[in-house]
Design a protein around this motif. Structure first.
Motif, PDB file in Angstrom:
ATOM      1  N   HIS A 397     -77.098 -11.111-129.893  1.00 39.04           N
ATOM      2  CA  HIS A 397     -76.104 -10.041-130.007  1.00 39.04           C
ATOM      3  C   HIS A 397     -74.818 -10.425-129.267  1.00 39.04           C
ATOM      4  CE1 HIS A 397     -74.707  -5.977-130.694  1.00 39.04           C
ATOM      5  NE2 HIS A 397     -74.477  -5.806-129.398  1.00 39.04           N
ATOM      6  N   ARG A 398     -74.967 -11.074-128.122  1.00 39.20           N
ATOM      7  CA  ARG A 398     -73.784 -11.517-127.376  1.00 39.20           C
ATOM      8  C   ARG A 398     -72.970 -12.522-128.186  1.00 39.20           C
ATOM      9  NH1 ARG A 398     -73.623 -14.614-121.478  1.00 39.20           N
ATOM     10  NH2 ARG A 398     -71.541 -13.880-120.865  1.00 39.20           N
ATOM     11  N   TRP A 399     -73.672 -13.435-128.838  1.00 42.01           N
ATOM     12  CA  TRP A 399     -72.966 -14.410-129.676  1.00 42.01           C
ATOM     13  C   TRP A 399     -72.215 -13.702-130.801  1.00 42.01           C
ATOM     14  CZ3 TRP A 399     -73.486 -15.321-134.909  1.00 42.01           C
ATOM     15  CH2 TRP A 399     -72.813 -16.435-135.406  1.00 42.01           C
ATOM     16  N   SER A 402     -69.222 -11.570-129.399  1.00 42.32           N
ATOM     17  CA  SER A 402     -68.202 -12.457-128.840  1.00 42.32           C
ATOM     18  C   SER A 402     -67.412 -13.130-129.951  1.00 42.32           C
ATOM     19  CB  SER A 402     -68.849 -13.516-127.938  1.00 42.32           C
ATOM     20  OG  SER A 402     -69.459 -12.928-126.806  1.00 42.32           O
ATOM     21  N   GLU A 403     -68.122 -13.545-131.012  1.00 43.12           N
ATOM     22  CA  GLU A 403     -67.440 -14.161-132.151  1.00 43.12           C
ATOM     23  C   GLU A 403     -66.507 -13.155-132.816  1.00 43.12           C
ATOM     24  OE1 GLU A 403     -68.872 -17.019-135.720  1.00 43.12           O
ATOM     25  OE2 GLU A 403     -69.653 -14.980-135.810  1.00 43.12           O
ATOM     26  N   ARG A 404     -66.953 -11.929-132.943  1.00 41.61           N
ATOM     27  CA  ARG A 404     -66.135 -10.890-133.577  1.00 41.61           C
ATOM     28  C   ARG A 404     -64.887 -10.586-132.743  1.00 41.61           C
ATOM     29  NH1 ARG A 404     -69.186  -5.358-134.545  1.00 41.61           N
ATOM     30  NH2 ARG A 404     -69.089  -5.422-132.261  1.00 41.61           N
ATOM     31  N   ARG A 405     -65.042 -10.597-131.407  1.00 40.87           N
ATOM     32  CA  ARG A 405     -63.922 -10.284-130.532  1.00 40.87           C
ATOM     33  C   ARG A 405     -63.020 -11.491-130.310  1.00 40.87           C
ATOM     34  NH1 ARG A 405     -65.166  -7.375-124.864  1.00 40.87           N
ATOM     35  NH2 ARG A 405     -66.000  -5.871-126.374  1.00 40.87           N
ATOM     36  N   GLY A 406     -63.576 -12.689-130.431  1.00 39.34           N
ATOM     37  CA  GLY A 406     -62.796 -13.888-130.194  1.00 39.34           C
ATOM     38  C   GLY A 406     -62.765 -14.320-128.750  1.00 39.34           C
TER      39      GLY A 406
END
Length: 452
Positions: A397-399, A402-406
């Motif tokens: 979920h963190r990955w 984090s990818e969505r937020r950049g």
């Protein structure tokens, strides 16, 4: 009325002549029970005497029962409470019960995924003297589910594929130790979540036999039984509207053939290569380790022309990553969970402590990552998933977020997001409740998280 229980402590192993040592008999007189019982048990738990063995299993009062989902069985099966644990009780013939009990004991000693046998309860009778069937008692595998409990509305194609792959891996592991199952099916298997996949456990061993080694004919017959049974189970699901309309039961059941044969070939094939390509020995071992198997020994043979080598590894067992994680952290988890957690340990060490010893870095990871995540889960949600699966899903979920937020999302924020957006909507897999009025499983499908 007086109750006499002949209690046989199950021996832990066979003697040098291959025979069971004489059993120790303990007399126990329990109030409230009638007739005499013959109990063969691997645990010698006196709480077994508190269960109503003088009543037919299908008529046991609800106060003794545990609300857990049951798979399809040709026998009467009930879950009951035994002290602080949950057991499964199955009524069957005495010969069958004792055979399955001892077979499960042997498989456990071989470290094969299967349920734990607890006891055989023989010589049962009602207060009026009517004889009752023998009972086989096994320990409930926590966080496990029968395949029909993994869905309620539609079983997705990818979930079905993962179940069949897990079944194929279980069958390979059984065949490697010389176990012929004889009744391979999804119904005779329990599944636990293992990272993004499933781990399969044998439940019903009453038709099984152990041999020093299985012939190709025995393996292929077991595989054909699996294909036919799975096809029938999928047809039943399709008729009930419980799998996607695009799923072809016959074609899907064939997947276990391909999955099994591909894995078996990878584990047992001989490789031939030039003598100058000795690096391929290490490559083969690494490939087997990646599949989760350890190698006991390597057989090397030079061909007649002296220019080539033949290599055939002897695979001992699955659980390569499980054993490494256990050695480093003491955590006992499923194989794919272990691989995922080991990857995070390696990344943690590289980022924060590149010069630190591996064991010390792993201990710090447990202290700084694993424990804080598990302690952050609200108490009322502890039964949703086992801790290792929760940690795996939090890391995934963190990955994702984090990818969505950049940018990297702090772990505290990640856990809060996971709990609120995903975990709260999952059903309890430690103890799925039955519908009290009907005793029918309330099979509430859990929403698949975006990471899946």
């Amino acid at each position: 009325m007086r109750h006499d229980a002949n209690w046989h402590d199950e021996p832990t192993d066979y003697n040098q002549h291959g025979k069971l040592p004489r059993e120790r008999v303990v007399e126990d007189h329990g109030a409230g029970l009638s007739g005499s019982l013959n109990i063969t048990s691997s645990t010698a738990d006196p709480a077994l005497l508190d269960l109503p063995w003088q009543i037919r299993l299908e008529d046991w009062p609800s106060r003794y029962l545990a609300a857990l989902p049951r798979g399809i069985s040709r026998h009467v099966v009930r879950f009951a409470r035994l002290g602080g644990a949950v057991i499964a009780v199955k009524e069957t013939g005495e010969h069958v019960a004792r055979h399955e009990y001892h077979m499960l004991r042997k498989l456990r000693r071989l470290d094969v995924p299967c349920v734990e046998p607890v006891a055989v309860i023989a010589a049962r009778s009602t207060p009026s003297g009517e004889e009752l069937d023998c009972a086989l008692v096994t320990r409930h595998l926590k966080y496990s589910l029968p395949y029909r409990a993994l869905f309620s509305q539609k079983l997705r194609r990818d979930t079905l594929t993962r179940l069949i792959d897990a079944q194929a891996l279980l069958l390979v592991r059984l065949h490697l130790v010389g176990f012929y199952w004889g009744d391979v099916s999804l119904s005779n298997t329990l599944f636990r979540r293992d990272a993004e996949a499933f781990a399969a456990y044998l439940v019903d061993a009453e038709t099984g036999e152990l041999y020093p080694e299985l012939s190709n004919g025995q393996r292929e017959y077991d595989l054909e039984i699996a294909r036919v049974n799975i096809a029938g189970e999928l047809m039943d699901l399709m008729e009930a509207g419980l799998i996607e309309d695009t799923v072809d039961p016959l074609a899907t059941s064939e997947q276990i053939m391909d999955s099994y044969r591909g894995l078996w070939a990878e584990l047992t094939r001989k490789d031939e290569f030039d003598t100058g390509e000795r690096w391929r020995v290490d490559e083969r071992i690494r490939r087997l380790n990646e599949l989760g198997f350890d190698v006991d020994e390597i057989g090397l043979r030079t061909t007649s022309d002296g220019r080539h080598l033949e290599i055939q590894p002897k695979v001992v067992d699955a659980g390569h990553h499980q054993r490494r994680l256990m050695r480093l952290t003491g955590l006992d988890v499923e194989e794919r969970q272990a691989r995922r957690l080991l990857n995070d340990i390696d990344a943690f060490r590289a980022a924060r402590h590149p010069d630190m010893d591996e064991e010390l870095a792993a201990a710090l990871w447990v202290q700084d990552v694993f424990t804080p995540i598990t302690r952050s889960i609200p108490k009322e949600l502890h039964g949703k998933l086992e801790p290792a699966q929760i940690v795996h899903e939090v890391l995934e979920h963190r990955w994702y977020i984090s990818e969505r937020r950049g940018s990297n999302v702090p772990m505290k924020e990640t856990v809060a997001s996971y709990v609120q957006d995903i975990l709260r909507h999952r059903r309890d897999e430690a103890a799925i409740m039955l519908n009290p009025p009907t005793g029918v499983l309330e099979a509430v499908d859990q929403p698949e998280s975006r990471e899946r």
